[in-house]
Scaffold this motif. Structure first.
Motif, PDB file in Angstrom:
ATOM      1  N   ILE A   3       0.867  -1.173   0.000  1.00  0.00           N
ATOM      2  CA  ILE A   3       0.000   0.000   0.000  1.00  0.00           C
ATOM      3  C   ILE A   3       0.906   1.227   0.000  1.00  0.00           C
ATOM      4  O   ILE A   3       1.969   1.209   0.616  1.00  0.00           O
ATOM      5  CB  ILE A   3      -0.936  -0.006   1.227  1.00  0.00           C
ATOM      6  N   ASP A   4       0.486   2.260  -0.716  1.00  0.00           N
ATOM      7  CA  ASP A   4       1.333   3.449  -0.699  1.00  0.00           C
ATOM      8  C   ASP A   4       0.934   4.341   0.479  1.00  0.00           C
ATOM      9  O   ASP A   4      -0.151   4.229   1.047  1.00  0.00           O
ATOM     10  CB  ASP A   4       1.334   4.186  -2.040  1.00  0.00           C
ATOM     11  N   ARG A   5       1.845   5.211   0.851  1.00  0.00           N
ATOM     12  CA  ARG A   5       1.654   6.023   2.050  1.00  0.00           C
ATOM     13  C   ARG A   5       0.421   6.928   1.961  1.00  0.00           C
ATOM     14  O   ARG A   5      -0.329   7.038   2.935  1.00  0.00           O
ATOM     15  CB  ARG A   5       2.912   6.825   2.343  1.00  0.00           C
ATOM     16  N   PRO A   6       0.179   7.618   0.834  1.00  0.00           N
ATOM     17  CA  PRO A   6      -1.025   8.458   0.773  1.00  0.00           C
ATOM     18  C   PRO A   6      -2.318   7.662   0.995  1.00  0.00           C
ATOM     19  O   PRO A   6      -3.234   8.143   1.669  1.00  0.00           O
ATOM     20  CB  PRO A   6      -0.981   9.073  -0.626  1.00  0.00           C
ATOM     21  N   GLN A   7      -2.382   6.446   0.456  1.00  0.00           N
ATOM     22  CA  GLN A   7      -3.562   5.596   0.683  1.00  0.00           C
ATOM     23  C   GLN A   7      -3.681   5.217   2.158  1.00  0.00           C
ATOM     24  O   GLN A   7      -4.769   5.260   2.732  1.00  0.00           O
ATOM     25  CB  GLN A   7      -3.471   4.308  -0.136  1.00  0.00           C
ATOM     26  N   ALA A   8      -2.563   4.826   2.750  1.00  0.00           N
ATOM     27  CA  ALA A   8      -2.557   4.431   4.154  1.00  0.00           C
ATOM     28  C   ALA A   8      -2.970   5.608   5.033  1.00  0.00           C
ATOM     29  O   ALA A   8      -3.792   5.455   5.941  1.00  0.00           O
ATOM     30  CB  ALA A   8      -1.169   3.919   4.563  1.00  0.00           C
ATOM     31  N   LEU A   9      -2.425   6.773   4.753  1.00  0.00           N
ATOM     32  CA  LEU A   9      -2.739   7.957   5.551  1.00  0.00           C
ATOM     33  C   LEU A   9      -4.210   8.333   5.431  1.00  0.00           C
ATOM     34  O   LEU A   9      -4.879   8.601   6.449  1.00  0.00           O
ATOM     35  CB  LEU A   9      -1.842   9.123   5.134  1.00  0.00           C
ATOM     36  N   ILE A  24     -10.215  17.512  17.134  1.00  0.00           N
ATOM     37  CA  ILE A  24      -8.917  18.087  16.772  1.00  0.00           C
ATOM     38  C   ILE A  24      -8.690  17.895  15.265  1.00  0.00           C
ATOM     39  O   ILE A  24      -8.966  16.812  14.742  1.00  0.00           O
ATOM     40  CB  ILE A  24      -7.785  17.370  17.553  1.00  0.00           C
ATOM     41  N   PRO A  25      -8.177  18.913  14.557  1.00  0.00           N
ATOM     42  CA  PRO A  25      -7.827  18.707  13.144  1.00  0.00           C
ATOM     43  C   PRO A  25      -6.761  17.608  13.037  1.00  0.00           C
ATOM     44  O   PRO A  25      -5.756  17.648  13.741  1.00  0.00           O
ATOM     45  CB  PRO A  25      -7.261  20.058  12.701  1.00  0.00           C
ATOM     46  N   LEU A  26      -7.019  16.642  12.181  1.00  0.00           N
ATOM     47  CA  LEU A  26      -6.105  15.510  12.034  1.00  0.00           C
ATOM     48  C   LEU A  26      -5.089  15.803  10.938  1.00  0.00           C
ATOM     49  O   LEU A  26      -5.452  16.033   9.786  1.00  0.00           O
ATOM     50  CB  LEU A  26      -6.896  14.239  11.716  1.00  0.00           C
ATOM     51  N   ARG A  27      -3.808  15.795  11.337  1.00  0.00           N
ATOM     52  CA  ARG A  27      -2.689  16.004  10.405  1.00  0.00           C
ATOM     53  C   ARG A  27      -1.634  14.943  10.696  1.00  0.00           C
ATOM     54  O   ARG A  27      -1.715  14.238  11.691  1.00  0.00           O
ATOM     55  CB  ARG A  27      -2.091  17.393  10.604  1.00  0.00           C
ATOM     56  N   GLU A  28      -0.639  14.885   9.832  1.00  0.00           N
ATOM     57  CA  GLU A  28       0.425  13.897  10.032  1.00  0.00           C
ATOM     58  C   GLU A  28       1.154  14.077  11.347  1.00  0.00           C
ATOM     59  O   GLU A  28       1.607  13.112  11.948  1.00  0.00           O
ATOM     60  CB  GLU A  28       1.438  13.966   8.886  1.00  0.00           C
ATOM     61  N   GLY A  70       1.432  10.397  11.332  1.00  0.00           N
ATOM     62  CA  GLY A  70       2.432  10.107  10.300  1.00  0.00           C
ATOM     63  C   GLY A  70       3.287   8.899  10.636  1.00  0.00           C
ATOM     64  O   GLY A  70       3.603   8.080   9.764  1.00  0.00           O
ATOM     65  N   ASP A  71       3.655   8.769  11.922  1.00  0.00           N
ATOM     66  CA  ASP A  71       4.433   7.594  12.362  1.00  0.00           C
ATOM     67  C   ASP A  71       3.661   6.308  12.085  1.00  0.00           C
ATOM     68  O   ASP A  71       4.222   5.311  11.633  1.00  0.00           O
ATOM     69  CB  ASP A  71       4.728   7.657  13.867  1.00  0.00           C
ATOM     70  N   VAL A  72       2.362   6.332  12.360  1.00  0.00           N
ATOM     71  CA  VAL A  72       1.533   5.142  12.164  1.00  0.00           C
ATOM     72  C   VAL A  72       1.386   4.828  10.682  1.00  0.00           C
ATOM     73  O   VAL A  72       1.465   3.673  10.270  1.00  0.00           O
ATOM     74  CB  VAL A  72       0.156   5.307  12.845  1.00  0.00           C
ATOM     75  N   ALA A  73       1.204   5.859   9.863  1.00  0.00           N
ATOM     76  CA  ALA A  73       1.108   5.639   8.413  1.00  0.00           C
ATOM     77  C   ALA A  73       2.381   4.978   7.892  1.00  0.00           C
ATOM     78  O   ALA A  73       2.318   4.034   7.099  1.00  0.00           O
ATOM     79  CB  ALA A  73       0.841   6.965   7.688  1.00  0.00           C
ATOM     80  N   ASP A  74       3.528   5.451   8.354  1.00  0.00           N
ATOM     81  CA  ASP A  74       4.805   4.841   7.947  1.00  0.00           C
ATOM     82  C   ASP A  74       4.875   3.383   8.376  1.00  0.00           C
ATOM     83  O   ASP A  74       5.324   2.522   7.614  1.00  0.00           O
ATOM     84  CB  ASP A  74       5.993   5.598   8.560  1.00  0.00           C
TER      85      ASP A  74
END
Length: 83
Positions: A3-9, A24-28, A70-74
């Motif tokens: 899976i690519d990172r943008p899809q995972a995120l 809360i606004p969700l960001r990386e 972002g850590d989790v997406a990675d």
């Protein structure tokens, strides 16, 4: 299947949204502990949802290193690449 990172995120943000009780606004760089104030039960619910979503096993020993979205997406991309 990788899976690519943008899809995972993007999917990760969808999984987190129902648990985001503070709105809360969700960001990386959003922190689970500091920004979202997730307790251990909420974290374990999210982990279970991620494991089901991507058919992965997230080792409990890496959880302390996963501080931000972002850590989790990675980690998801890495774990999917290893499966």
């Amino acid at each position: 299947m990788t899976i690519d990172r943008p899809q995972a995120l993007a999917r990760l943000l969808q999984l987190i949204e129902p648990l985001n009780r503070k709105g809360i606004p969700l960001r990386e760089d959003t922190s689970f502990a500091t920004d979202l104030e997730f307790d251990s039960l909420t974290v374990m619910d999210l982990v279970a949802n991620m494991e089901d979503e991507w058919d992965i096993n997230i080792p409990l020993n890496i959880l302390p290193d996963l501080e931000t979205i972002g850590d989790v997406a990675d980690a998801i991309v890495k774990l999917k690449g290893e499966s």
